[in-house]
Write an enzyme that holds these catalytic residues in place. Structure first.
Site, mmCIF file in Angstrom:
data_model
loop_
_atom_site.group_PDB
_atom_site.id
_atom_site.type_symbol
_atom_site.label_atom_id
_atom_site.label_comp_id
_atom_site.label_asym_id
_atom_site.label_seq_id
_atom_site.Cartn_x
_atom_site.Cartn_y
_atom_site.Cartn_z
ATOM 1 N N ALA A 83 14.915 -11.706 -2.881
ATOM 2 C CA ALA A 83 15.527 -10.406 -3.198
ATOM 3 C C ALA A 83 16.847 -10.231 -2.446
ATOM 4 O O ALA A 83 17.845 -9.767 -3.025
ATOM 5 C CB ALA A 83 14.559 -9.277 -2.829
ATOM 6 N N VAL A 84 16.858 -10.604 -1.166
ATOM 7 C CA VAL A 84 18.088 -10.482 -0.373
ATOM 8 C C VAL A 84 19.183 -11.348 -1.001
ATOM 9 O O VAL A 84 20.317 -10.899 -1.216
ATOM 10 C CB VAL A 84 17.822 -10.928 1.099
ATOM 11 N N ARG A 117 -24.238 -15.808 13.434
ATOM 12 C CA ARG A 117 -23.199 -16.838 13.548
ATOM 13 C C ARG A 117 -21.833 -16.160 13.604
ATOM 14 O O ARG A 117 -21.608 -15.169 12.910
ATOM 15 C CB ARG A 117 -23.189 -17.724 12.294
ATOM 16 N N ASP A 170 0.244 -8.410 10.408
ATOM 17 C CA ASP A 170 -0.526 -7.551 11.312
ATOM 18 C C ASP A 170 -0.395 -6.046 11.030
ATOM 19 O O ASP A 170 -1.196 -5.255 11.541
ATOM 20 C CB ASP A 170 -0.101 -7.806 12.767
ATOM 21 N N ARG A 225 19.496 -12.608 -4.067
ATOM 22 C CA ARG A 225 19.978 -12.203 -5.412
ATOM 23 C C ARG A 225 20.714 -10.871 -5.353
ATOM 24 O O ARG A 225 21.713 -10.686 -6.063
ATOM 25 C CB ARG A 225 18.787 -12.141 -6.368
ATOM 26 N N HIS A 233 -5.928 -18.973 10.921
ATOM 27 C CA HIS A 233 -4.612 -18.968 10.267
ATOM 28 C C HIS A 233 -4.654 -19.070 8.750
ATOM 29 O O HIS A 233 -3.606 -18.944 8.114
ATOM 30 C CB HIS A 233 -3.758 -20.101 10.842
ATOM 31 N N GLY A 268 9.621 -8.097 17.832
ATOM 32 C CA GLY A 268 10.404 -9.004 18.678
ATOM 33 C C GLY A 268 11.677 -9.417 17.949
ATOM 34 O O GLY A 268 12.774 -9.409 18.521
ATOM 35 N N SER A 269 11.539 -9.735 16.679
ATOM 36 C CA SER A 269 12.700 -10.137 15.875
ATOM 37 C C SER A 269 13.706 -8.988 15.774
ATOM 38 O O SER A 269 14.923 -9.217 15.776
ATOM 39 C CB SER A 269 12.247 -10.543 14.474
ATOM 40 N N ARG A 290 -20.905 -13.396 3.006
ATOM 41 C CA ARG A 290 -22.003 -12.486 2.620
ATOM 42 C C ARG A 290 -23.041 -13.213 1.758
ATOM 43 O O ARG A 290 -24.237 -13.023 1.913
ATOM 44 C CB ARG A 290 -21.458 -11.274 1.859
#
Ligand code: ADP
Length: 324
Positions: free
Chosen positions: A22-23, A248, A127, A25, A254, A104-105, A154
């Protein structure tokens, strides 16, 4: 010709590619050339970049990860390196830079604006821990991935009358845990935002056993395990020992950061990336783009970094009250 730069920084998130597209184009449509820096601020610092044409960003809207790569660049916290990065941008005739990443960025972007380079931040992290926005790119995909994995668990806990303790990502924030826990009908959701007591969870489990329930799911956020120091294995052991139900622990890990972005992530990434370019084109800098009540908005970076995000306690109570 003026150029607009884009980079992805910090942890990767599904939907970053849709935002890069998007940026790229939006900038090309406004008459700019586009430069994509590789591996976050490393690319800026060491002049590693690629030019991006409209065709270079074809067929990436549906792909997870980021074609530019991402990384942490500790050197970029040093002012001399920020100045070096700004000088590299000047030599590329950069009008401004779009930084897709987390808090942070955005701190790095803020430093670059202080060195004189116009920058706009776009929230990209699974997050959802960025206060100035209801929603971050990648969050929806990560939640859906975790939900699908927990659904599979489940099936097996139901067959074996077991208890599953599922650890999900989210850094220090419990947004993924809260929503995934609600979506999979977890018996208990454990996050850092609310005090928890394992004895209470045991009591609840025993009460459910008394009404004929034989399998149980608990969702715990990684912040609880990494910061509060109680592991999913320890929670499972305690539940097994006190209730007699085999338990368990599964850390989804990741896998939650990958996969094709959902519709929501693609659309949000597109809207926010487009908005970021509009701001730079209008001569506006030092903003973080976000979503509030379904609308795309922007805030001053410094103001955005000071904001706090209230946790959705209402959803927490609903999930808790109906897990009988
Ligand atoms: P996120 O952006 O996901 O929060 P990090 O906190 O790792 O991830 O930050 C990403 C990158 O942003 C860092 O590796 C560094 O290059 C840059 N950065 C972080 N904090 C600062 C800071 N205080 N000043 C300048 N740059 C920073």
């Amino acid at each position: 010709m003026d150029r607009i730069g884009v980079l992805t920084s910090g942890g990767d998130a599904p939907g970053m590619n849709a935002c890069i597209r998007a940026v790229t184009r939006a900038a090309i449509a406004k008459g700019y050339e586009v430069v994509g820096f590789l591996k976050g601020y490393n690319g800026l610092l060491y002049n590693k970049y690629m030019s991006l044409s409209a065709r270079d960003v074809s067929d990436i809207i549906h792909c997870g990860g980021t074609i530019l790569g991402t990384a942490r660049c500790l050197e970029f916290k040093e002012w001399d390196n920020v100045v070096k990065g700004k000088e590299n941008c000047d030599s590329l005739f950069l009008k401004g830079l779009v930084v897709i990443g987390g808090d942070g960025s955005f701190r790095g972007a803020l430093d670059l604006t202080k060195a004189g380079l116009p920058c706009i931040g776009v929230p990209g992290t699974i997050d959802n821990d960025i206060a100035c926005t209801d929603y971050t790119i990648g969050y929806d995909t990560a939640m859906n991935t975790a939900m699908e994995m927990a659904d599979k668990l489940r099936d097996t806990i139901q067959s074996h009358d077991r208890c599953s303790v599922v650890e999900v990502m989210g850094n220090k924030a419990g947004w993924i845990a809260l929503n995934v826990g609600t979506a999979v009908g977890a018996m208990a959701i454990i996050t850092m935002e609310r005090d928890f007591n394992l004895d209470e969870i045991v009591g609840k489990m025993k009460a459910m056993q008394a009404t004929g329930k034989h399998h149980f799911m608990v969702v715990v956020s990684e912040g609880v395990c990494n910061i509060e120091g109680i592991t999913a294995d320890e929670i499972a052991a305690k539940l097994a020992e006190t209730t007699g139900v085999e338990a368990r622990a599964t850390n989804l890990g990741h896998v939650q950061r990958g996969g094709n972005p959902t519709l929501r992530d693609r659309v949000s990434a597109t809207q926010m990336g487009y908005h970021a370019v509009n701001l730079l084109d209008d001569g506006i800098s030092r903003r973080v783009v976000g979503e509030r009540g379904g609308f795309v908005i922007d805030y001053d970076i410094e103001e955005a970094l000071k904001m706090t995000k209230p946790f959705d306690m209402n959803l927490y109570h609903i999930a808790d009250e109906i897990s009988l």
